[in-house]
Design a protein around this motif. Structure first.
Motif, PDB file in Angstrom:
ATOM      1  N   TRP A 113       0.814  -1.215   0.000  1.00  0.00           N
ATOM      2  CA  TRP A 113       0.000   0.000   0.000  1.00  0.00           C
ATOM      3  C   TRP A 113       0.849   1.267   0.000  1.00  0.00           C
ATOM      4  O   TRP A 113       1.917   1.310   0.614  1.00  0.00           O
ATOM      5  CB  TRP A 113      -0.914   0.019   1.224  1.00  0.00           C
ATOM      6  CG  TRP A 113      -1.919  -1.090   1.219  1.00  0.00           C
ATOM      7  CD1 TRP A 113      -1.671  -2.431   1.395  1.00  0.00           C
ATOM      8  CD2 TRP A 113      -3.330  -0.968   1.041  1.00  0.00           C
ATOM      9  NE1 TRP A 113      -2.835  -3.147   1.333  1.00  0.00           N
ATOM     10  CE2 TRP A 113      -3.869  -2.274   1.122  1.00  0.00           C
ATOM     11  CE3 TRP A 113      -4.178   0.110   0.831  1.00  0.00           C
ATOM     12  CZ2 TRP A 113      -5.236  -2.518   1.004  1.00  0.00           C
ATOM     13  CZ3 TRP A 113      -5.538  -0.130   0.706  1.00  0.00           C
ATOM     14  CH2 TRP A 113      -6.058  -1.436   0.795  1.00  0.00           C
ATOM     15  N   GLY A 148      -2.769   4.730   1.234  1.00  0.00           N
ATOM     16  CA  GLY A 148      -4.113   4.169   1.241  1.00  0.00           C
ATOM     17  C   GLY A 148      -4.558   3.534  -0.058  1.00  0.00           C
ATOM     18  O   GLY A 148      -5.718   3.135  -0.194  1.00  0.00           O
ATOM     19  N   LYS A 149      -3.655   3.417  -1.012  1.00  0.00           N
ATOM     20  CA  LYS A 149      -3.983   2.844  -2.310  1.00  0.00           C
ATOM     21  C   LYS A 149      -3.066   1.659  -2.615  1.00  0.00           C
ATOM     22  O   LYS A 149      -1.926   1.596  -2.154  1.00  0.00           O
ATOM     23  CB  LYS A 149      -3.839   3.883  -3.418  1.00  0.00           C
ATOM     24  CG  LYS A 149      -4.822   5.051  -3.322  1.00  0.00           C
ATOM     25  CD  LYS A 149      -6.252   4.602  -3.621  1.00  0.00           C
ATOM     26  CE  LYS A 149      -7.209   5.773  -3.625  1.00  0.00           C
ATOM     27  NZ  LYS A 149      -8.614   5.345  -3.904  1.00  0.00           N
ATOM     28  N   VAL A 150      -3.606   0.715  -3.416  1.00  0.00           N
ATOM     29  CA  VAL A 150      -2.827  -0.431  -3.876  1.00  0.00           C
ATOM     30  C   VAL A 150      -2.281  -0.096  -5.265  1.00  0.00           C
ATOM     31  O   VAL A 150      -3.062   0.170  -6.184  1.00  0.00           O
ATOM     32  CB  VAL A 150      -3.691  -1.698  -3.949  1.00  0.00           C
ATOM     33  CG1 VAL A 150      -2.886  -2.869  -4.491  1.00  0.00           C
ATOM     34  CG2 VAL A 150      -4.254  -2.031  -2.568  1.00  0.00           C
ATOM     35  N   SER A 153      -9.022  -2.562  -6.515  1.00  0.00           N
ATOM     36  CA  SER A 153     -10.168  -1.750  -6.098  1.00  0.00           C
ATOM     37  C   SER A 153     -10.945  -2.425  -4.975  1.00  0.00           C
ATOM     38  O   SER A 153     -11.404  -1.773  -4.026  1.00  0.00           O
ATOM     39  CB  SER A 153     -11.100  -1.504  -7.292  1.00  0.00           C
ATOM     40  OG  SER A 153     -10.450  -0.741  -8.295  1.00  0.00           O
ATOM     41  N   GLU A 203      -8.997  -2.093  -1.762  1.00  0.00           N
ATOM     42  CA  GLU A 203      -9.083  -0.724  -1.258  1.00  0.00           C
ATOM     43  C   GLU A 203     -10.422  -0.458  -0.570  1.00  0.00           C
ATOM     44  O   GLU A 203     -10.496   0.333   0.370  1.00  0.00           O
ATOM     45  CB  GLU A 203      -8.868   0.268  -2.399  1.00  0.00           C
ATOM     46  CG  GLU A 203      -7.419   0.319  -2.884  1.00  0.00           C
ATOM     47  CD  GLU A 203      -7.249   1.091  -4.168  1.00  0.00           C
ATOM     48  OE1 GLU A 203      -6.085   1.316  -4.574  1.00  0.00           O
ATOM     49  OE2 GLU A 203      -8.271   1.468  -4.791  1.00  0.00           O
ATOM     50  N   GLU A 245      -6.427  -1.290   4.231  1.00  0.00           N
ATOM     51  CA  GLU A 245      -5.209  -2.076   4.477  1.00  0.00           C
ATOM     52  C   GLU A 245      -5.292  -2.913   5.748  1.00  0.00           C
ATOM     53  O   GLU A 245      -4.858  -4.063   5.774  1.00  0.00           O
ATOM     54  CB  GLU A 245      -4.002  -1.134   4.558  1.00  0.00           C
ATOM     55  CG  GLU A 245      -2.679  -1.863   4.760  1.00  0.00           C
ATOM     56  CD  GLU A 245      -1.485  -0.933   4.753  1.00  0.00           C
ATOM     57  OE1 GLU A 245      -0.353  -1.433   4.882  1.00  0.00           O
ATOM     58  OE2 GLU A 245      -1.685   0.294   4.611  1.00  0.00           O
TER      59      GLU A 245
END
Length: 507
Positions: free
Chosen positions: A179, A182-184, A215, A218, A222
């Motif tokens: 991560w 906060g995003k993959v 998505s 998310e 996490e």
């Protein structure tokens, strides 16, 4: 005569009908398409048995397909790239089996970014989908090799499959549990993009598994993803839940395509996840849970060192029990009913086996591991045949094996006693007998008595004294946690026992 001819004709007609029916059944079985999966460890990890709790989506895709209409064969292999999968002959194995109407699900990319030539893997491919090549003398195979682009290798599989009348489907590689803010991260500028470009160029179905799964992850966040769909120790390979999620995304995306495989999908699938293994703890108060803060067994904090998404720790230990009373009181039989194949059973006794044999509390066992017996009158109506410490241990081992579970023998914990400035060991009694039993029954043995005693000696008397606020046998939570961590380290370092993948040391 006419009647006889009529009967003959009738029989022949019935025979022909039956033969035709049998032929139709046989033909139906022959033309039943097969769904082949080819890829790396994120499609099939290890042997596909969930070793270490890691799975590939190819192990679950079959649960979403109607097995009366298609068969599924997972031919992925961990560690391979689009290049090495073909160089090793793995694609040839699948290609040689392909028939018209089969399906080939293709996903590579995680290993294609490696070195093109080295002495470790030599599995990298040239980036992109072009016709560039690089000639090498492969340091591993010792052969001259022409290395192509990632796209070239994927396209070769596609073209080979089409030539056999099979239907290829390309997936972008699953995302890593890595991560950032906060995003993959996606791979839509590298392997995901190139996989899509090859699919478009060859007019085959493409599923952007990378983006769709990222998505989905998310949407959970996490904290929920790590420990449920992936493990903290491994950001690439999903758990069973993560692999099943990937398989469900693939099948859901297929529904939105014109690919004929969607006609073989099941509706309202409830995925069967592999059963968690159980670790049963069988022993006395030095292992048992307790409400007394000064008598905490190591089994109480032990679950914090286990990956409880994969295993359950079931503490059946009971204070004050010996091998004899644990059996006599029915505690062993009650625990044994819960054992299932694949479970592990830790057995640790000795502190109470030295008690009275023929007086209250009637918990002493005979010394040694032999077959000696003694008849004891517990009261006016009950007599008991008392056996040796080893006899009871062997009984529990054998009955554990009968249930398909794995017994592990542990020697008793050391006491806070320091003769000659060394922690006391019971190398001539219960620690010795526990080892002899383990050897005679050919089961795993952990010498807790010795490894914890050595750790105590490293800490020193003053520190160890803090672990034993009540007496010299029972620890508080700090002491119990220390012992549990020592046992966990032993399990983590033992390849043979088979629990290392379930242990989290958080070091």
């Amino acid at each position: 005569m006419k009647k006889s001819k009529f009967l003959v004709l009738s029989c022949l007609s019935a025979l022909l009908i039956n033969c035709k029916s049998a032929t139709n059944i046989a033909t139906s079985e022959i033309i039943k398409p097969t769904v082949y999966t080819v890829g790396d460890s994120t499609v099939k990890n290890g042997r596909g048995d969930g070793s270490g709790g890691l799975w590939g989506w190819g192990d679950f895709i079959g649960q979403f397909l109607d097995s009366t209409k298609v068969s599924v064969e997972n031919h992925a292999l961990g560690g391979t790239s689009s290049r090495t999968y073909q160089n090793l002959g793995l694609w040839d194995t699948v290609n040689n089996k392909l028939k018209t109407g089969d399906y080939v699900l293709i996903q590579f990319g995680h290993n294609d970014n490696g070195s093109i030539n080295d002495t470790i893997r030599a599995r990298g491919t040239i980036k992109g989908i072009g016709d560039e090549t690089e000639e090498i003398d492969n340091m591993i195979t010792k052969k001259h090799e022409i290395v192509h682009s990632y796209g070239w290798y994927i396209e070769k599989i596609v073209k080979d499959a089409k030539a056999k009348g099979a239907i290829p489907i390309i997936m972008s590689p699953i995302p890593r549990n890595d991560w950032k803010e906060g995003k993959v991260p996606r791979n839509n500028t590298s392997y995901g993009l190139w996989a899509k470009q090859i699919a478009e160029r060859n007019n085959v179905t493409f599923i952007d598994l990378n983006d769709k799964m990222a998505s989905k992850l998310e949407s959970f966040g996490e904290e929920k993803v790590t420990g449920t769909y992936f493990y903290k120790r491994d950001h690439t390979h999903p758990s069973a839940r993560g692999a099943a999620m990937a398989a469900s995304i693939i099948t859901n995306e297929l529904k939105e395509t014109n690919n004929s495989l969607k006609n073989h999908l099941l509706s309202n699938v409830e995925v069967n996840l592999p059963r968690k293994k159980n670790i049963f703890l069988i022993g006395d108060s030095t292992m048992a849970s307790s409400n007394n803060p000064n008598t905490i067994g190591w089994g109480m904090p032990f679950p914090q060192f286990c990956d409880t998404t994969q295993v359950n720790v079931v503490n059946k230990a009971r204070g004050g029990r010996s091998t004899r009373t644990f059996n006599f009181e029915g505690l062993w039989d009650a625990a044994k009913k819960e054992f299932q194949p694949g479970d592990f059973v830790f057995i640790q006794f000795g502190h109470n086996d030295a008690g009275n044999i023929d007086k209250a509390k009637y918990r002493g066992s005979l010394k040694g591991i032999g077959n000696e017996m003694q008849t004891v009158a517990r009261d006016s109506s009950i007599t008991e045949t008392v056996h040796t410490y080893g006899w009871y241990m062997k009984k529990m081992i054998r009955e554990t094996k009968e249930k398909g579970a794995t017994p592990i023998i542990l020697s008793l914990t050391p006491r806070n006693e320091w003769p000659n400035n060394m922690v006391e060991r019971r190398t001539e009694t219960y620690a010795k007998w526990a080892k002899e039993v383990a050897v005679s029954e050919d089961v795993f043995y952990i010498d807790v008595n010795d490894i914890v005693a050595k750790a105590y000696e490293t800490l020193g008397k003053d520190k160890v004294k803090d672990f034993f606020p009540q007496d010299h046998t029972h620890t508080n939570l700090e002491g119990a946690t220390f012992t549990a961590s020592i046992i966990a380290k032993k399990l983590k370092n033992s390849k043979e026992i088979g629990l290392r993948g379930f242990i989290n040391l958080n070091e």
